[in-house]
Design a protein around this motif. Structure first.
Motif, PDB file in Angstrom:
ATOM      1  N   UNK A   1       0.919  -1.191   0.088  1.00 12.93           N
ATOM      2  CA  UNK A   1       0.057   0.022   0.118  1.00 12.93           C
ATOM      3  C   UNK A   1       0.835   1.076  -0.015  1.00 12.93           C
ATOM      4  N   UNK A   2       0.400   2.219  -0.999  1.00 14.85           N
ATOM      5  CA  UNK A   2       1.176   3.408  -0.969  1.00 14.85           C
ATOM      6  C   UNK A   2       0.360   4.533  -0.813  1.00 14.85           C
ATOM      7  N   UNK A   3       0.737   5.796  -0.100  1.00 16.57           N
ATOM      8  CA  UNK A   3      -0.172   6.784  -0.103  1.00 16.57           C
ATOM      9  C   UNK A   3       0.485   8.020  -0.442  1.00 16.57           C
ATOM     10  N   UNK A   4      -0.188   8.806  -1.149  1.00 14.47           N
ATOM     11  CA  UNK A   4       0.304   9.775  -1.913  1.00 14.47           C
ATOM     12  C   UNK A   4      -0.311  10.949  -1.051  1.00 14.47           C
ATOM     13  N   UNK A   5       0.622  11.883  -0.491  1.00 13.00           N
ATOM     14  CA  UNK A   5       0.136  13.060   0.287  1.00 13.00           C
ATOM     15  C   UNK A   5       0.361  14.392  -0.208  1.00 13.00           C
ATOM     16  N   UNK A   6      -0.831  15.132  -0.563  1.00 13.64           N
ATOM     17  CA  UNK A   6      -0.652  16.619  -1.095  1.00 13.64           C
ATOM     18  C   UNK A   6       0.069  17.289   0.010  1.00 13.64           C
ATOM     19  N   UNK A   7       1.112  18.312  -0.601  1.00 11.93           N
ATOM     20  CA  UNK A   7       1.494  19.238   0.250  1.00 11.93           C
ATOM     21  C   UNK A   7       0.889  20.710  -0.324  1.00 11.93           C
ATOM     22  N   UNK A   8       0.250  21.217   0.345  1.00 10.74           N
ATOM     23  CA  UNK A   8      -0.398  22.571  -0.048  1.00 10.74           C
ATOM     24  C   UNK A   8       0.072  23.902   0.792  1.00 10.74           C
ATOM     25  N   UNK A   9       0.829  23.760   1.768  1.00  8.17           N
ATOM     26  CA  UNK A   9       1.201  24.769   2.828  1.00  8.17           C
ATOM     27  C   UNK A   9       2.509  25.253   2.651  1.00  8.17           C
ATOM     28  N   UNK A  10       3.221  24.705   1.703  1.00 10.74           N
ATOM     29  CA  UNK A  10       4.863  25.145   1.534  1.00 10.74           C
ATOM     30  C   UNK A  10       5.700  24.214   2.432  1.00 10.74           C
ATOM     31  N   UNK A  11       7.025  24.242   2.097  1.00 10.32           N
ATOM     32  CA  UNK A  11       7.948  23.439   2.865  1.00 10.32           C
ATOM     33  C   UNK A  11       8.001  23.550   4.298  1.00 10.32           C
TER      34      UNK A  11
ATOM     35  N   UNK B   1      10.612  22.947  -4.753  1.00  8.69           N
ATOM     36  CA  UNK B   1      10.006  21.755  -4.752  1.00  8.69           C
ATOM     37  C   UNK B   1       8.321  21.801  -4.193  1.00  8.69           C
ATOM     38  N   UNK B   2       8.529  22.392  -2.884  1.00 14.87           N
ATOM     39  CA  UNK B   2       7.223  22.375  -2.004  1.00 14.87           C
ATOM     40  C   UNK B   2       6.615  23.745  -1.941  1.00 14.87           C
ATOM     41  N   UNK B   3       6.945  24.724  -2.724  1.00 13.46           N
ATOM     42  CA  UNK B   3       6.473  25.980  -2.698  1.00 13.46           C
ATOM     43  C   UNK B   3       5.206  26.332  -3.252  1.00 13.46           C
ATOM     44  N   UNK B   4       4.802  25.237  -4.330  1.00 10.39           N
ATOM     45  CA  UNK B   4       3.554  25.828  -4.967  1.00 10.39           C
ATOM     46  C   UNK B   4       2.562  24.539  -4.394  1.00 10.39           C
ATOM     47  N   UNK B   5       2.754  23.251  -5.218  1.00 13.94           N
ATOM     48  CA  UNK B   5       1.813  22.267  -4.754  1.00 13.94           C
ATOM     49  C   UNK B   5       2.822  20.890  -5.053  1.00 13.94           C
ATOM     50  N   UNK B   6       2.894  20.145  -4.116  1.00 14.14           N
ATOM     51  CA  UNK B   6       3.738  18.952  -4.233  1.00 14.14           C
ATOM     52  C   UNK B   6       2.876  17.848  -3.820  1.00 14.14           C
ATOM     53  N   UNK B   7       3.397  16.403  -4.069  1.00 17.05           N
ATOM     54  CA  UNK B   7       2.902  15.328  -3.475  1.00 17.05           C
ATOM     55  C   UNK B   7       4.124  14.473  -3.080  1.00 17.05           C
ATOM     56  N   UNK B   8       4.042  13.814  -2.166  1.00 16.63           N
ATOM     57  CA  UNK B   8       5.077  12.747  -1.610  1.00 16.63           C
ATOM     58  C   UNK B   8       4.549  11.594  -1.299  1.00 16.63           C
ATOM     59  N   UNK B   9       5.017  10.475  -1.993  1.00 18.36           N
ATOM     60  CA  UNK B   9       4.365   9.161  -1.973  1.00 18.36           C
ATOM     61  C   UNK B   9       5.098   8.242  -0.927  1.00 18.36           C
ATOM     62  N   UNK B  10       4.617   7.656   0.109  1.00 19.05           N
ATOM     63  CA  UNK B  10       5.290   6.744   0.950  1.00 19.05           C
ATOM     64  C   UNK B  10       4.359   5.406   1.138  1.00 19.05           C
ATOM     65  N   UNK B  11       5.241   4.165   1.412  1.00 17.77           N
ATOM     66  CA  UNK B  11       4.561   3.087   2.009  1.00 17.77           C
ATOM     67  C   UNK B  11       4.084   3.270   3.417  1.00 17.77           C
TER      68      UNK B  11
END
Length: 220
Positions: free
Chosen positions: A39-49, A89-99
């Motif tokens: 299982x992998x979750x992709x977390x949206x990053x919307x609030x900056x670094x 990388x995180x200043x606009x919109x990013x996603x981090x994928x983790x197990x």
């Protein structure tokens, strides 16, 4: 599998649709069939670094720096400083994928080398009246290569980008000697809309390499 064009020190202003929609987006879950159906979750990053664990940013900075130094995918010659990378990388919109089978999420102190599969960002490709056209930059971590992470992140990109108000995606620099990226984008419905002959001096080629420009309408 990069798609960047812009100077890392500059940033196109976000369209209002992006600013309004970003806080409403939630994590996306998937599995990796090539990795024992993990299982992998992709977390949206919307609030900056500042909303990302510092040790995770440090890990991803190291991964990105190593990718730049390998000289086969991104156009930069030298790695960015840590702070510059975090904002880029995180200043606009990013996603981090983790197990994330235990649902612990993005918290300080996790074993990112083992569980972080990759990351991507989404931002306007052009300013102003053309800001509804986006691009993305992608990074699969060393431990995750060949496990289907790139395609899973591409699918997430196609999910999140239209919800941010973007109607078209352009990938500016997909190098012609990168068949893995080309296969993913073609499988996800992108097509070559342009070619820049001999655009790149890459470490993995004695000859100058063409850059392909991929495009696709979003939301279809």
């Amino acid at each position: 599998m990069p798609a960047i064009l812009e100077d890392p020190s500059t940033r196109n202003p976000l369209p209002k649709a992006h600013t309004d929609a970003a806080p409403t987006l939630t994590a996306r879950k998937t599995t990796l069939p090539k990795f024992s159906s993990a299982p992998m979750t992709l977390y949206p990053i919307t609030g900056g670094p500042q909303t990302v664990p510092k040790d995770l940013i440090k890990f991803l900075h190291e991964e990105f720096s190593a990718e730049i130094l390998r000289g086969g995918t991104y156009p930069m010659m030298e790695p960015m400083a840590l702070d510059q990378f975090a904002d880029y990388w995180f200043g606009t919109f990013a996603v981090v994928a983790i197990l994330d089978d235990e649902g612990e999420g993005l918290r300080e102190g996790r074993d990112w080398k083992s569980i972080c599969m990759g990351t991507f960002y989404t931002k306007p490709n052009y300013p102003g009246r053309c800001s509804h056209v986006c691009n993305g930059g992608f990074l699969t971590t060393t431990a995750a290569r060949g496990k289907g992470v790139g395609q899973a992140m591409g699918e997430a990109y196609l999910d999140f980008a239209p919800r941010l108000g973007y109607t078209y995606s352009v990938f500016n620099l997909v190098f012609a000697n990168n068949p893995a990226s080309i296969r993913i984008w073609e499988k996800l419905g992108f097509s070559v809309i342009g070619r820049v002959p001999k655009a790149a001096r890459l470490a993995n080629s004695e000859e100058l390499v063409d850059a392909l420009i991929f495009g696709r309408e979003l939301g279809n």
